[in-house]
Write a protein that holds these residues in place. Structure first.
Motif, short mmCIF file in Angstrom:
data_model
loop_
_atom_site.label_atom_id
_atom_site.label_comp_id
_atom_site.label_asym_id
_atom_site.label_seq_id
_atom_site.Cartn_x
_atom_site.Cartn_y
_atom_site.Cartn_z
N VAL A 1 0.83 -1.22 0.03
CA VAL A 1 -0.10 0.09 -0.02
C VAL A 1 0.81 1.28 0.12
N LEU A 2 2.00 1.19 0.68
CA LEU A 2 2.97 2.24 0.64
C LEU A 2 3.33 2.85 -0.79
N THR A 3 3.61 4.27 -1.04
CA THR A 3 3.77 4.70 -2.15
C THR A 3 5.28 4.50 -2.26
N GLU A 4 5.84 4.74 -3.52
CA GLU A 4 7.26 4.97 -3.70
C GLU A 4 7.85 5.80 -2.85
N GLU A 5 7.39 6.94 -2.90
CA GLU A 5 7.84 8.19 -1.94
C GLU A 5 7.85 7.82 -0.69
N GLN A 6 6.99 7.24 -0.12
CA GLN A 6 6.99 6.69 1.27
C GLN A 6 8.23 5.68 1.52
N LEU A 7 8.08 4.86 0.63
CA LEU A 7 9.30 3.81 0.82
C LEU A 7 10.90 4.31 0.46
N ALA A 8 10.97 5.39 0.07
CA ALA A 8 12.09 5.95 -0.17
C ALA A 8 12.69 7.00 0.86
N SER A 9 11.41 7.54 1.79
CA SER A 9 11.79 8.50 2.74
C SER A 9 12.22 7.94 4.07
N VAL A 10 12.39 8.89 4.90
CA VAL A 10 13.05 8.41 6.22
C VAL A 10 11.71 8.63 7.21
N LEU A 11 11.76 8.12 8.29
CA LEU A 11 10.91 7.99 9.31
C LEU A 11 10.45 9.40 9.91
N GLN A 12 9.33 9.58 10.24
CA GLN A 12 8.97 10.90 10.91
C GLN A 12 9.12 10.90 12.23
N THR A 13 9.47 11.97 12.93
CA THR A 13 9.58 11.78 14.55
C THR A 13 8.42 12.70 14.96
N ASN A 14 8.50 12.31 16.52
CA ASN A 14 7.21 12.87 17.21
C ASN A 14 7.28 14.56 17.00
N SER A 15 6.21 15.03 17.29
CA SER A 15 6.13 16.55 17.25
C SER A 15 6.53 16.91 18.88
N GLY A 16 7.06 18.25 18.92
CA GLY A 16 7.32 18.75 20.14
C GLY A 16 8.73 19.19 20.23
N SER A 17 9.31 20.11 21.26
CA SER A 17 10.55 20.67 21.22
C SER A 17 11.20 19.72 21.67
N ASP A 18 11.04 18.74 22.68
CA ASP A 18 11.97 17.84 22.99
C ASP A 18 12.51 16.94 21.86
N SER A 19 11.67 16.55 21.11
CA SER A 19 11.88 15.54 20.13
C SER A 19 12.51 16.22 18.96
N GLN A 20 12.39 17.56 18.65
CA GLN A 20 12.94 18.32 17.62
C GLN A 20 14.42 18.43 17.94
N GLN A 21 14.43 18.89 19.48
CA GLN A 21 15.97 18.90 20.09
C GLN A 21 16.75 17.73 19.81
N SER A 22 16.23 16.32 19.96
CA SER A 22 16.75 15.26 19.81
C SER A 22 16.92 15.01 18.34
#
Length: 468
Positions: free
Chosen positions: A40-61
């Motif tokens: 079901v995943l598109t080629e764009e999804q399969l070729a991309s990296v994972l998303q991180t959780n929102s929030g300042s801590d996760s962004q800093q991490s």
């Protein structure tokens, strides 16, 4: 974890990735929905990296992490998570650029070397992603040779020699057909690497399993058609006849495909070169193929008739008459080889007439009707040596003195051992017996899916291949 809570029935990349990581054995993977979610995943999804959780801590991490931290092809283990890794690495390869193509190629080859093949076959027809990936890498790197190693490795790892009766009777061992067989054969033709796939081609196909290997009738026909061309390129004409026979005799119920008609044209020429006559096809072969070929490609039947007449001059004239047709088909080289094949046929006939004959006398007899293309004395001698070396005839050349003058003499001997033709006949009969075991599977495949319209009407590479 197997039941993903999806938004709008579409899983996110992170959700599918989490499901893959939660499964650490093939048995569980086999009954899971991982394959369905990956599809079901598109080629764009399969070729991309994972998303991180929102929030300042996760962004800093995230800012402190290396790019590989969220990259599926760096997180997944190629052995433990082979099915998922296949989808991610091939999607990345299909979007490769000149900057990263070489490193991705090495990663893909490493995956193929270590992957769990039990997981890889779970991808079914989606294993073709690998073919698309290596072809794109070859295009980006401007090197058509790079698909050869990964494709041959996949074939060897996916289809090791079987131990059934058909395989035991096969000199090269028996194997199962995969979707990679035809791709490798085609690439070897394009790169003129005719010797490279011989270890694979010499292993008879004794198993056709579309469910396990994602194979179709097209894969079967293309592999043996391209394989025949490779054997022709190596001048192994008896084996080429075998492969062409398997193409022509494949149980196609809905329509005669273009590839079978192309195979029949080559079958005529190669049979005459290898055996001096048209080799008999199995009785179950549809007469429609021959009738259709005779109607559309009369030049080849006219050439065969001229060859059977044992008149080299008429044969030469017929080749010249239809040369434009043979050139358009890329077969003018094979057609011209019939002239030498006709000489061999004449020499073979003389073994039944003479016990001894002078080389000069033999030359006059076989060249009597070849005023436009007579062989020189040296050419006749080389032809004899070649025929003796290949066991086409049982004879020896010697020099005798006549009135103080050295004269070359040929002495023919009775055949005390089976000739090469008999050995080739046995080999072909065994191959036909082997493939008969797979015919039921092929017939089911044809009944269920048939040949698509494009495949019926055209043959890939047909106009590109020139047999010299």
């Amino acid at each position: 974890m197997d039941d993903i809570q999806m938004v709008n029935n579409t899983p996110t990349l992170d959700e599918v990735f989490g499901l893959i990581l939660s499964i650490d054995n093939t048995d569980t993977l086999r009954t899971s929905t991982v394959r369905a979610h990956l599809d079901v995943l598109t080629e764009e999804q399969l070729a991309s990296v994972l998303q991180t959780n929102s929030g300042s801590d996760s962004q800093q991490s995230q800012s402190q992490q290396s790019p590989e931290t969220n990259d599926p092809i760096h997180i997944l283990d190629p052995l433990t998570h082979s099915l998922g890794y296949l989808y991610f690495i091939t999607a990345r390869c299909r979007k490769a650029t000149q900057q990263n193509a070489l490193s991705l190629y090495h990663m893909l080859c490493q995956f193929i070397d270590v992957a769990d093949m039990e997981q890889v076959v779970l991808a079914g027809s989606q294993m073709s992603r690998i073919i698309v990936a290596v072809n794109h890498l070859a295009q980006v790197l401007k090197n058509d040779l790079i698909p050869l190693q990964p494709l041959s490795t996949l074939i060897t790892r996916l289809s090791p020699s079987t131990n059934n009766d058909a395989a035991i009777n096969s000199p090269g061992g028996g194997t199962a057909l995969t979707i990679f067989h035809a791709a490798l054969a085609k690439q070897c033709i394009l790169t003129k690497m005719y010797q490279y796939p011989m270890p694979i081609l010499n292993r008879d196909i004794v198993q056709v399993d579309p469910k396990m290997y994602g194979t179709t009738i097209e894969h079967y026909l293309e592999y043996h058609y391209y394989g025949a061309i490779l054997y022709i390129g190596n001048k192994e004409y008896e084996k080429a006849v075998e492969f062409l026979t398997l193409v022509i005799s494949a149980p196609v119920q809905k329509a005669v495909s273009a590839i079978q008609l192309e195979a029949y044209k080559r079958y005529i020429l190669v049979s005459l070169i290898a055996y001096g006559h048209l080799y008999a096809l199995p009785k179950y072969v549809s007469v429609v193929i021959e009738k259709t070929c005779k109607k559309q490609y009369g030049a080849y039947f006219a050439l065969m008739e001229a060859f059977d007449g044992d008149d080299i001059e008429k044969l030469t004239t017929m080749i010249q008459k239809h040369q434009q047709t043979f050139e358009a088909d890329g077969l003018v080289g094979l057609a011209k080889q019939l002239i030498q094949a006709s000489y061999r046929k004449k020499i073979k006939m003389l073994t039944n007439i003479y016990y001894k004959i002078k080389l000069d006398d033999l030359g006059r007899q076989i060249s009597a009707d070849a005023s436009s293309s007579p062989l020189t004395k040296d050419q006749i001698e080389h032809l004899l040596i070649d025929m003796i070396g290949k066991n086409y005839i049982n004879a020896n050349l010697s020099i005798v003195m006549e009135q103080g003058v050295p004269v070359k003499m040929i002495q023919f001997h009775e055949e005390t051992t089976p000739s090469v033709a008999l050995g080739s006949n046995h080999r072909l009969e065994q191959a036909i017996t082997n493939i008969a075991r797979a015919n039921d599977q092929l017939a089911v495949m044809d009944k269920n899916e048939g040949l698509n319209g494009d495949f019926q009407s055209k043959v890939s590479l047909n106009k590109k291949i020139k047999i010299k």
